[in-house]
Scaffold this motif. Structure first.
Motif, PDB file in Angstrom:
ATOM      1  N   LYS B 382      15.730 -13.223 -46.809  1.00 52.55           N
ATOM      2  CA  LYS B 382      15.666 -13.634 -45.403  1.00 52.55           C
ATOM      3  C   LYS B 382      17.084 -13.639 -44.836  1.00 52.55           C
ATOM      4  O   LYS B 382      18.061 -13.489 -45.559  1.00 52.55           O
ATOM      5  CB  LYS B 382      15.049 -15.040 -45.302  1.00 52.55           C
ATOM      6  CG  LYS B 382      13.548 -15.074 -45.579  1.00 52.55           C
ATOM      7  CD  LYS B 382      12.767 -14.647 -44.350  1.00 52.55           C
ATOM      8  CE  LYS B 382      11.298 -14.382 -44.600  1.00 52.55           C
ATOM      9  NZ  LYS B 382      10.493 -15.495 -44.957  1.00 52.55           N
ATOM     10  N   HIS B 386      18.244 -18.103 -41.491  1.00 53.06           N
ATOM     11  CA  HIS B 386      17.020 -18.695 -42.004  1.00 53.06           C
ATOM     12  C   HIS B 386      17.335 -19.701 -43.122  1.00 53.06           C
ATOM     13  O   HIS B 386      16.782 -20.801 -43.165  1.00 53.06           O
ATOM     14  CB  HIS B 386      16.099 -17.596 -42.537  1.00 53.06           C
ATOM     15  CG  HIS B 386      14.828 -18.120 -43.116  1.00 53.06           C
ATOM     16  ND1 HIS B 386      13.765 -18.511 -42.331  1.00 53.06           N
ATOM     17  CD2 HIS B 386      14.454 -18.342 -44.402  1.00 53.06           C
ATOM     18  CE1 HIS B 386      12.782 -18.938 -43.119  1.00 53.06           C
ATOM     19  NE2 HIS B 386      13.171 -18.838 -44.373  1.00 53.06           N
ATOM     20  N   TYR B 387      18.264 -19.327 -44.021  1.00 52.60           N
ATOM     21  CA  TYR B 387      18.598 -20.229 -45.113  1.00 52.60           C
ATOM     22  C   TYR B 387      19.361 -21.452 -44.617  1.00 52.60           C
ATOM     23  O   TYR B 387      19.229 -22.538 -45.175  1.00 52.60           O
ATOM     24  CB  TYR B 387      19.393 -19.490 -46.193  1.00 52.60           C
ATOM     25  CG  TYR B 387      18.559 -18.449 -46.907  1.00 52.60           C
ATOM     26  CD1 TYR B 387      17.359 -18.804 -47.505  1.00 52.60           C
ATOM     27  CD2 TYR B 387      18.953 -17.121 -46.955  1.00 52.60           C
ATOM     28  CE1 TYR B 387      16.570 -17.870 -48.139  1.00 52.60           C
ATOM     29  CE2 TYR B 387      18.176 -16.171 -47.595  1.00 52.60           C
ATOM     30  CZ  TYR B 387      16.987 -16.550 -48.187  1.00 52.60           C
ATOM     31  OH  TYR B 387      16.212 -15.631 -48.806  1.00 52.60           O
ATOM     32  N   TRP B 389      18.832 -22.837 -41.757  1.00 53.56           N
ATOM     33  CA  TRP B 389      17.757 -23.676 -41.217  1.00 53.56           C
ATOM     34  C   TRP B 389      17.030 -24.384 -42.364  1.00 53.56           C
ATOM     35  O   TRP B 389      16.758 -25.576 -42.313  1.00 53.56           O
ATOM     36  CB  TRP B 389      16.802 -22.786 -40.416  1.00 53.56           C
ATOM     37  CG  TRP B 389      15.544 -23.481 -40.011  1.00 53.56           C
ATOM     38  CD1 TRP B 389      15.382 -24.284 -38.922  1.00 53.56           C
ATOM     39  CD2 TRP B 389      14.281 -23.463 -40.701  1.00 53.56           C
ATOM     40  NE1 TRP B 389      14.098 -24.767 -38.892  1.00 53.56           N
ATOM     41  CE2 TRP B 389      13.397 -24.281 -39.972  1.00 53.56           C
ATOM     42  CE3 TRP B 389      13.817 -22.820 -41.861  1.00 53.56           C
ATOM     43  CZ2 TRP B 389      12.077 -24.479 -40.348  1.00 53.56           C
ATOM     44  CZ3 TRP B 389      12.505 -23.030 -42.249  1.00 53.56           C
ATOM     45  CH2 TRP B 389      11.639 -23.849 -41.500  1.00 53.56           C
TER      46      TRP B 389
END
Lengths: 67, 566
Positions: B382, B386-387, B389
């Motif tokens: 991802k 994303h990480y 988040w």
């Protein structure tokens, strides 16, 4: 972006020190029977102020060197 | 007032750092640009939770000067080792967590095993620490249990959520100074009250001769003030441990296992600005660690000395069951000596230590969760955003889980005891896996995995077949069947469980490694194994900047301390 950690440490302990010194002057002597008759608020407040001051000095010096 | 000032600073730091949090690397690894002295103090402070401060004072009262073994034997040598020998691999391999190192060195299953057990453990220890704090505030200040629990969790959550690991580290350094400056006057007043060190010694001689061991004999006069002299037999000292169990169990297995493999502390060194700095981190931390006994153990020793002369001093530890309630040592000493004003500072220091322990667990949890469980099993490939988040979510999630754990601790204290026991079993053999992995290139993934499993199993077996004297519940041991050996104290049993577990893991790992095929080539292991890693020459550095010399100096100093308090 980087925050010089010495700045908040210096500020925090200067404020703590100031609070203790003021409190030490205002409070009556019998408050200090439990601390063996020593006004620890006053004395330790001074120590904390000194520590905070040293930290602040370092932080401000570093800041003025590298704008 | 002091408390409020402190809390606004704590959140303020988080907010000030928020602007710098642009990638997951910033959030989890502080962008790898933390100066060595800051990382060093955070390294120490993450370990300096309240359980540590209050527990060591309690041990000081219970065991006297022998408690210093937890520092001078059980911490400093391991810290020097991790700095001098292990940091080059951790830092050089570019692994972002300890489980990730296991993945690079061994395989996915070893990593997952470690990641899961570690993640669960962090949540539980932060939950237990929150529970202890809320209970203490309730007892001491009459604050509402739920309010203190949720408020403290909210504060920790806020500053980590905003500023990530950097924020946690900055706050840990601040907490370090608070703890030192908050407790130092306590030691001063206490020592002055008992008539200095010599006064303390003579009073503790009284404590020793009036107490007796489990066989009913009184201790020798110096038992509370010497670290080594009474360790020839377990019955001669209040800890009930003999020197071999102490040095091997605590000094080698437990302490190296903790300081070298526990991601909670290692994370603080991994984020240093360069390898040189990373190696200095544990060494910098070792120096204050060496002096901490005077700050945390002395109040305990003073407390027990005062208690034995309660009529004259007006201070005495509360009695719980048929023993003293040692855990209350620090809070009661604060209340006894500190008048209003500085009492606020002392309590703030206590709360700071609770929060630093909690924050350390939460940051270690969100990193391991995101990198080693989420990224490698649930959502691969991802975007970085994303990480990032996910890391923030994991922080919230971890804090909520800790709160749940804290409530669980209220209702099911036995379950907590059991879980802590299980983690002790899982952790004990870990250092054997790392030691073999770093220094023997033949060690294979299967060897490591099954070595770990059998080490854990050996720990459980040993615990299941032995008991400490006077054990009342099965949590203390002997839950499998016939008791094969009775230890003179719980501590002795713990040390020997660790020794058994480590030895089994070590032997099984070697055996299975020899039986299985080596999959990773020399090329794969470059930077992960000692013999395959080129060492940076440090010849150009002045001696006082070279980790080896610094480490040697620290070891000499700690030896001198041991001799001084023999």
């Amino acid at each position: 972006m980087k925050l010089d950690l010495r700045l908040p440490i210096g500020l925090l302990f200067s404020i703590f020190g100031a609070i203790l010194v003021v409190y030490g002057f205002m409070s009556p002597a019998e408050n200090y029977r439990q601390s063996l008759g020593i006004n620890v608020n006053l004395y330790w407040g001074v120590v904390l102020c000194a520590f905070g001051g040293v930290m602040l000095t370092f932080a401000l010096r570093a800041r003025s060197k590298a704008p | 007032m002091i408390l409020i000032t402190y809390f606004s600073f704590v959140i303020g730091i988080g907010a000030a750092l928020k602007r710098g949090m642009k990638s997951s690397n910033d959030f989890f690894m502080s962008g790898r640009n933390i100066p060595a002295w800051i990382a060093g103090l955070a390294f120490l402070s993450a370990n300096l939770g309240a359980q540590e401060v209050m527990g060591m004072a309690a041990s000081g009262a219970k065991y006297g000067m022998m408690t210093s073994h937890f520092y001078w034997v059980g911490a400093v040598p391991a810290m020097v080792f991790v700095g001098v020998f292990m940091m080059p691999f951790y830092y050089g391999s570019k692994a972002r967590s300890v489980p990730e190192y296991l993945k690079l060195r061994y395989d996915e299953k070893t990593r997952t095993f470690n990641a899961f057990s570690f993640a669960t453990m962090t949540v539980f220890s932060s939950g237990i620490s929150m529970y202890a704090m809320a209970k203490l505030l309730n007892l001491l200040l009459g604050w509402n249990f739920d309010v203190s629990l949720w408020a403290s969790a909210a504060i920790v959550l806020a500053y980590i959520f905003l500023g990530g690991l950097t924020s946690a580290i900055y706050n840990e350094v601040m907490q370090f100074f608070l703890i030192v400056l908050g407790f130092a006057p306590l030691v001063f007043l206490g020592l002055r009250d008992v008539g200095g060190w010599s006064g303390l010694v003579s009073r503790l001689d009284l404590v020793a001769t009036q107490s007796h061991n489990l066989a009913g004999q009184p201790y020798a006069a110096g038992a509370w003030v010497s670290a080594w002299n009474h360790m020839g037999t377990p019955g001669g000292n209040p800890m009930g441990v003999e020197s071999f169990g102490m040095v091997m169990g605590l000094g080698f297995v437990l302490s190296f296992g903790y300081w070298c493999t526990d991601f909670l502390v290692v994370q603080r060194a991994m984020v240093a600005e360069n390898e040189q700095a990373a190696r200095k981190v544990p060494l910098i931390a070792a120096v204050p660690k060496m002096l901490f006994p005077f700050l945390v153990i002395l109040p305990g020793m003073i407390a027990i000395a005062l208690t034995f002369k309660a009529g004259q001093t007006g201070f005495s530890l509360p009695v719980k069951g048929n023993a003293y309630d040692y855990d209350m040592t620090i809070p009661l000493m604060l209340k006894h000596y500190f008048p209003t004003g500085i009492l606020g500072l002392g309590l703030t220091a206590l709360m700071a230590s609770f929060m630093s322990g909690m924050a350390g667990n939460v940051t270690a949890f969100n990193t391991v969760w995101t990198y080693d469980i989420y990224q490698s099993h649930i959502a691969k490939n991802k975007s970085d955003a994303h990480y990032l988040w996910m890391g923030r979510m994991a922080t919230v999630f971890g804090t909520v889980l800790s709160i749940l754990t804290a409530y669980m601790a209220v209702h099911f204290n036995n379950i907590m005891d059991m879980l802590q026991l299980v983690f002790a079993f899982v952790n004990a053999p870990l250092f054997a896996t790392f030691l073999l992995g770093m220094f023997w290139k033949r060690t294979t993934g299967h060897g490591a995995f099954f070595g770990l499993l059998s080490g854990t199993f050996a720990a459980a077996m040993h615990h299941g077949f032995t008991v400490p004297i006077g054990a009342e519940s099965l949590f203390k041991g002997g839950w499998i069947g016939p008791v094969l050996h009775t230890y003179p104290s719980e501590m002795a049993q713990n040390f020997w469980t660790a020794i058994w577990s480590w030895t089994t893991c070590f032997a099984v790992t070697i055996l299975i490694s020899l039986l299985t095929k080596r999959i990773k080539s020399d090329e794969d292991l470059r930077g992960l194994v000692y013999s395959l890693t080129e060492r940076h020459s440090e010849g150009h550095l002045p001696w006082y900047k070279r980790p080896v010399y610094l480490g040697a100096l620290i070891l000499i100093a700690v030896t001198l301390l041991n001799i001084a308090f023999l």
